[in-house]
Design an enzyme around this catalytic site. Structure first.
Site, PDB file in Angstrom:
ATOM      1  N   GLN A  26     -12.018   4.642 -10.741  1.00 19.87           N
ATOM      2  CA  GLN A  26     -12.590   4.627  -9.399  1.00 19.87           C
ATOM      3  C   GLN A  26     -13.517   3.443  -9.227  1.00 19.87           C
ATOM      4  O   GLN A  26     -13.851   2.723 -10.167  1.00 19.87           O
ATOM      5  CB  GLN A  26     -13.338   5.945  -9.149  1.00 19.87           C
ATOM      6  N   GLU A  72     -24.697   3.047 -10.172  1.00 19.95           N
ATOM      7  CA  GLU A  72     -25.040   4.051 -11.174  1.00 19.95           C
ATOM      8  C   GLU A  72     -25.187   3.407 -12.540  1.00 19.95           C
ATOM      9  O   GLU A  72     -24.951   2.203 -12.718  1.00 19.95           O
ATOM     10  CB  GLU A  72     -23.971   5.149 -11.218  1.00 19.95           C
ATOM     11  N   HIS A 114     -17.012   2.347  -6.435  1.00 21.56           N
ATOM     12  CA  HIS A 114     -17.925   2.842  -5.411  1.00 21.56           C
ATOM     13  C   HIS A 114     -18.321   1.722  -4.455  1.00 21.56           C
ATOM     14  O   HIS A 114     -18.448   0.557  -4.871  1.00 21.56           O
ATOM     15  CB  HIS A 114     -19.190   3.415  -6.050  1.00 21.56           C
ATOM     16  N   HIS A 141     -14.329   1.560 -12.794  1.00 21.13           N
ATOM     17  CA  HIS A 141     -14.856   2.241 -13.973  1.00 21.13           C
ATOM     18  C   HIS A 141     -14.284   3.647 -14.103  1.00 21.13           C
ATOM     19  O   HIS A 141     -13.807   4.234 -13.139  1.00 21.13           O
ATOM     20  CB  HIS A 141     -16.380   2.334 -13.896  1.00 21.13           C
ATOM     21  N   ARG A 155     -10.962   6.593  -5.283  1.00 25.01           N
ATOM     22  CA  ARG A 155     -10.110   6.802  -6.454  1.00 25.01           C
ATOM     23  C   ARG A 155      -8.963   5.803  -6.429  1.00 25.01           C
ATOM     24  O   ARG A 155      -8.170   5.764  -5.489  1.00 25.01           O
ATOM     25  CB  ARG A 155      -9.590   8.249  -6.444  1.00 25.01           C
TER      26      ARG A 155
END
Length: 323
Positions: A96, A115, A98, A172, A192
């Site tokens: 996926q 993240e 982000h 990642h 995804r």
């Protein structure tokens, strides 16, 4: 009286989840064979955590953010900015990517999702997917549409104690046998890219992919972030700075017996999770036992605290998001 906010986690079953959140952390609510995520410090509507002690017992972090902003240094952020999780990857997660804040606001109505991962456990030979080999967005799109995943995706071996910073735009996924503590922006927007052709047990169909959005938000070419991981001693504690970034700063606090006194300094509030060992936390004359899996917030009115024992914690606080 100043006091820490001790929290009760929220659990999410995932197709790739396992049993370690119960087996390793003894989380009572982590029942079943496919518990993938423990949201341990959260004000996100998809899983707000609840305070289990003191004056605010029974209230969620989201409720406190709305009604007691003084606990968070009168932050002017529209939403509580951080979310801390523990993830148990019994199987590979979907690959996926982000979005950043701008794209997420326009397309999902929430924060972007930068993240980072602190690796708690990794099976022998375990890997993560981290980055890609495409040099242009056109090459990225071609490799995705041709499903040349081995040519596109970059794999990295991992072991316990490794740390990875995963800015928005980074392709990642955790690999099977990896468990991490994740600190992220408070967002649940994920695009995804590839899911190993797994079938959703509920629908009997392949899980939805988000190819166009993934291509739009991926950083091309991939470049590993440059980290400066440093350590310092504070009495009996070793404080390791893992990352200091616009959205958050993350640290590891380690005590091998003895005690250390900490001060808030210029930080509005601090989030912390015990990843190993046990100790006591002393705040304003009160003592709170800590064990593996415990999470808490040290709010703005906690100026000083002491930790004593054999313990490792991951601590974080918000950064100053780029405008």
């Amino acid at each position: 009286m100043s006091e820490p906010l001790l929290l009760t986690p929220v659990f999410h079953d995932k197709i790739w989840g396992g049993t370690k959140l119960h087996d390793e952390f003894k989380f009572r609510g982590a029942t079943g064979d496919h518990v993938g995520e423990a949201w341990i410090i959260s004000a996100h509507p998809n899983g707000p955590t609840t305070v289990r002690n003191g004056d605010y017992r029974g209230q969620t972090v989201a409720e406190l953010w709305e009604s007691h902003r003084e606990l968070f240094g009168m932050s002017e952020d529209a939403v509580f900015p951080l979310l801390t999780k523990i993830l148990d990857a019994n199987q590979d997660l979907s690959v996926q990517v982000h979005p950043d804040d701008e794209y997420a606001k326009a397309h999902a109505g929430e924060l972007g999702k930068t993240e980072c991962w602190y690796v708690l456990e990794a099976a022998e030979g375990a890997e993560i997917y981290y980055g890609h080999h495409a040099q242009t967005r056109e090459e990225l799109a071609e490799l995705i549409k041709a499903e040349k995943w081995d040519e596109l995706l970059r794999k990295v071996p991992v072991k316990a104690g490794d740390f990875f910073y995963v800015p928005a735009g980074t392709i990642h996924a955790l690999g099977a046998g990896v468990m991490v503590l994740e600190t992220q922006q408070s967002s649940d927007t994920t695009y995804r890219l590839y899911d190993f052709d797994r079938v959703d047990a509920t629908t009997g169909k392949l899980r939805e992919l988000h190819i166009e959005d993934s291509i739009n938000v991926t950083t091309v070419p991939h470049e590993d972030p440059k980290l400066s991981i440093t350590s310092e001693k504070i009495e009996a504690a070793t404080i390791t700075t893992l990352v200091e970034a616009p959205h958050f700063s993350v640290y590891k606090w380690s005590l091998d017996g003895g005690y250390a006194q900490f001060h808030r300094n210029d930080v509005p509030y601090t989030l912390a999770t015990v990843i190993d060992g046990q100790a006591t936390l002393s705040v304003d004359g009160m003592v709170y036992p800590l064990k593996k899996g415990d999470s808490f917030i040290l709010p703005a009115d906690v100026e000083d605290w002491t930790i004593q024992g054999h313990i490792d914690l991951i601590a974080s606080h918000p950064g100053i998001a780029e405008k």
